[in-house]
Scaffold this motif. Structure first.
Motif, PDB file in Angstrom:
ATOM      1  N   HIS A 167      -4.713  -6.591 -12.817  1.00 31.39           N
ATOM      2  CA  HIS A 167      -3.800  -5.725 -13.490  1.00 31.39           C
ATOM      3  C   HIS A 167      -3.231  -5.183 -12.099  1.00 31.39           C
ATOM      4  N   MET A 168      -2.798  -5.934 -10.959  1.00 30.96           N
ATOM      5  CA  MET A 168      -2.328  -5.321  -9.631  1.00 30.96           C
ATOM      6  C   MET A 168      -1.160  -6.233  -9.234  1.00 30.96           C
ATOM      7  N   GLU A 169      -0.231  -5.436  -8.284  1.00 27.54           N
ATOM      8  CA  GLU A 169       0.856  -6.319  -7.754  1.00 27.54           C
ATOM      9  C   GLU A 169       0.304  -6.900  -6.508  1.00 27.54           C
ATOM     10  N   LEU A 170       0.952  -7.937  -6.096  1.00 28.73           N
ATOM     11  CA  LEU A 170       0.304  -8.631  -4.725  1.00 28.73           C
ATOM     12  C   LEU A 170      -0.080  -7.790  -3.823  1.00 28.73           C
ATOM     13  N   ALA A 171       0.607  -6.884  -3.439  1.00 27.74           N
ATOM     14  CA  ALA A 171       0.563  -6.067  -2.117  1.00 27.74           C
ATOM     15  C   ALA A 171      -0.648  -5.035  -2.630  1.00 27.74           C
TER      16      ALA A 171
END
Length: 182
Positions: A43-47
């Motif tokens: 549940h994270m953005e790529l960065a």
């Protein structure tokens, strides 16, 4: 035959890899897709996931080791990912795709459904920096060293079909006369 396709985010590596796999009946594995799936699973953005990977090398090393293992065990495979050219040492053909940051950002906005170019630029540049640092730390690889690649193509200049035609020619030449030992 083993082929690697590498390039910075948004350069078109996945599109070219899919084309080549389809045209030649090769299996395709993609580090970027695996990395994106892992980011989603966490549940994270790529960065953000990139920063996590920076603090725990296990994420990168797992993806890289898996790609390398599959590539070494199979023939007729396309291995797509930033480090593929470095990890698949015995590849018959190593391709690097280049496109300007502006072109890549437009593609990334569309592909990742990011709100605007400014946001995409911040995310992309942070991701590229994080990856470059990790590659240097983990493997002593300078991602900007293109000397290992057989072919460097401008994906801003040509579309997937045109790039594919160039690589198809190279594949045909390799099949007709395998490279000489140096």
């Amino acid at each position: 035959m083993r082929i690697t396709v590498s390039g910075l985010p948004g350069s078109g590596t996945t599109s070219l890899s899919r084309y080549l796999a389809e045209q030649h009946g090769f299996t395709m594995i993609s580090a970027g897709e695996v990395f994106r799936e892992c980011a989603k699973e966490h549940h994270m953005e790529l960065a953000e996931f990139g920063r996590l990977a920076e603090t725990d090398p296990a994420y990168d090393k797992m993806i890289d080791a898996r790609q390398k293992e599959i590539a070494e065990q199979k023939d007729n495979i396309i291995v797509e990912g930033r480090l593929s050219g470095w990890m698949v040492e015995k590849a018959d053909l190593k391709i690097w795709l280049f496109a300007s940051i502006g072109c890549r950002l437009e593609r990334i906005v569309f592909r990742d459904q990011i709100a605007d170019i400014k946001t995409a630029k911040a995310i992309t540049l942070e991701r590229e920096h994080c990856e470059a640092v990790r590659y240097r730390q983990y493997y002593n690889i300078d991602i900007n060293d293109l000397s290992i690649y057989t072919i460097i193509l401008n994906s801003e200049r040509w579309g997937v079909r045109e790039l594919g035609a160039i690589v198809d020619t190279a594949i045909g030449q390799l099949k007709a006369s395998p490279p000489k030992a140096t």
